[in-house]
Design a protein around this motif. Structure first.
Motif, short mmCIF file in Angstrom:
data_model
loop_
_atom_site.label_atom_id
_atom_site.label_comp_id
_atom_site.label_asym_id
_atom_site.label_seq_id
_atom_site.Cartn_x
_atom_site.Cartn_y
_atom_site.Cartn_z
N GLN A 29 0.88 -1.17 0.00
CA GLN A 29 0.00 0.00 0.00
C GLN A 29 0.92 1.22 0.00
OE1 GLN A 29 -2.37 1.17 3.51
NE2 GLN A 29 -4.19 0.56 2.38
N ASN A 30 0.40 2.37 -0.37
CA ASN A 30 1.25 3.54 -0.54
C ASN A 30 2.29 3.73 0.57
OD1 ASN A 30 2.05 5.84 -1.96
ND2 ASN A 30 0.83 7.15 -0.62
N SER A 31 1.89 3.57 1.82
CA SER A 31 2.82 3.78 2.94
C SER A 31 3.13 2.51 3.72
CB SER A 31 2.24 4.82 3.90
OG SER A 31 1.97 6.02 3.23
N ASP B 8 -5.14 4.21 2.32
CA ASP B 8 -4.71 5.03 1.19
C ASP B 8 -6.00 5.50 0.52
OD1 ASP B 8 -3.29 6.27 -0.78
OD2 ASP B 8 -2.78 4.44 -1.87
N SER B 31 -0.68 7.63 7.83
CA SER B 31 -1.60 6.67 7.20
C SER B 31 -1.93 5.47 8.08
CB SER B 31 -1.01 6.17 5.89
OG SER B 31 -0.71 7.25 5.04
N ASP B 58 -9.88 3.67 -3.36
CA ASP B 58 -9.31 3.70 -2.01
C ASP B 58 -8.94 2.30 -1.54
OD1 ASP B 58 -9.95 6.37 -2.16
OD2 ASP B 58 -11.84 6.13 -1.08
#
Lengths: 87, 87
Positions: A29-31, B8, B31, B58
């Motif tokens: 996931q993005n982070s 995200d 996040s 998302d």
């Protein structure tokens, strides 16, 4: 062991940090990175990422779980490994 | 149980999602939310967040760990609860 690694890193350093983490874990996931990793390899990974980070501005959380049977993951919405797409 | 929730979410929806999650968990990194929560409360939380999300864009990951003794957290850099600062 199984590791969930989350990061919040300044824009100037984020690509370098991601590139380094990709050598050891999976970008999901993005982070977020995840993966099975030995204690020794995790130590090496964190040692290397540590050199890139600005500890006054950045943040890295490392959650260690001895066996992945102790953890259950649910996903709502997109479920992908970024590595599948960009590597 | 102990929960790590990572998200995200598109810019238009992110504040709403955060606000809802704050009712149930602690915001610990940009996040990431964490906390002890019952199965029933988590179900209610996800039901409500689900209504805000765009499932094509998302992504929400929910990691459930039965007891927090099964997990060890390390922090590099900033270690803060955003809730302490902004609530």
């Amino acid at each position: 062991m199984f590791v969930i690694l989350t990061y919040d890193v300044g824009e100037k350093r984020v690509n370098k940090v991601r590139k380094k983490l990709k050598e050891y874990l999976i970008w999901t996931q993005n982070s977020v990175f995840e993966g099975e990793i030995t204690e020794g390899k995790l130590k090496k990974c964190l040692y290397e990422v540590n050199k890139i980070l600005n500890k006054q501005e950045d943040s890295l959380y490392i959650y260690e779980i001895k066996t992945s049977s102790h953890i259950k993951k649910k996903v709502i919405g997109i479920d992908k490994s970024f590595d599948d797409i960009f590597l």
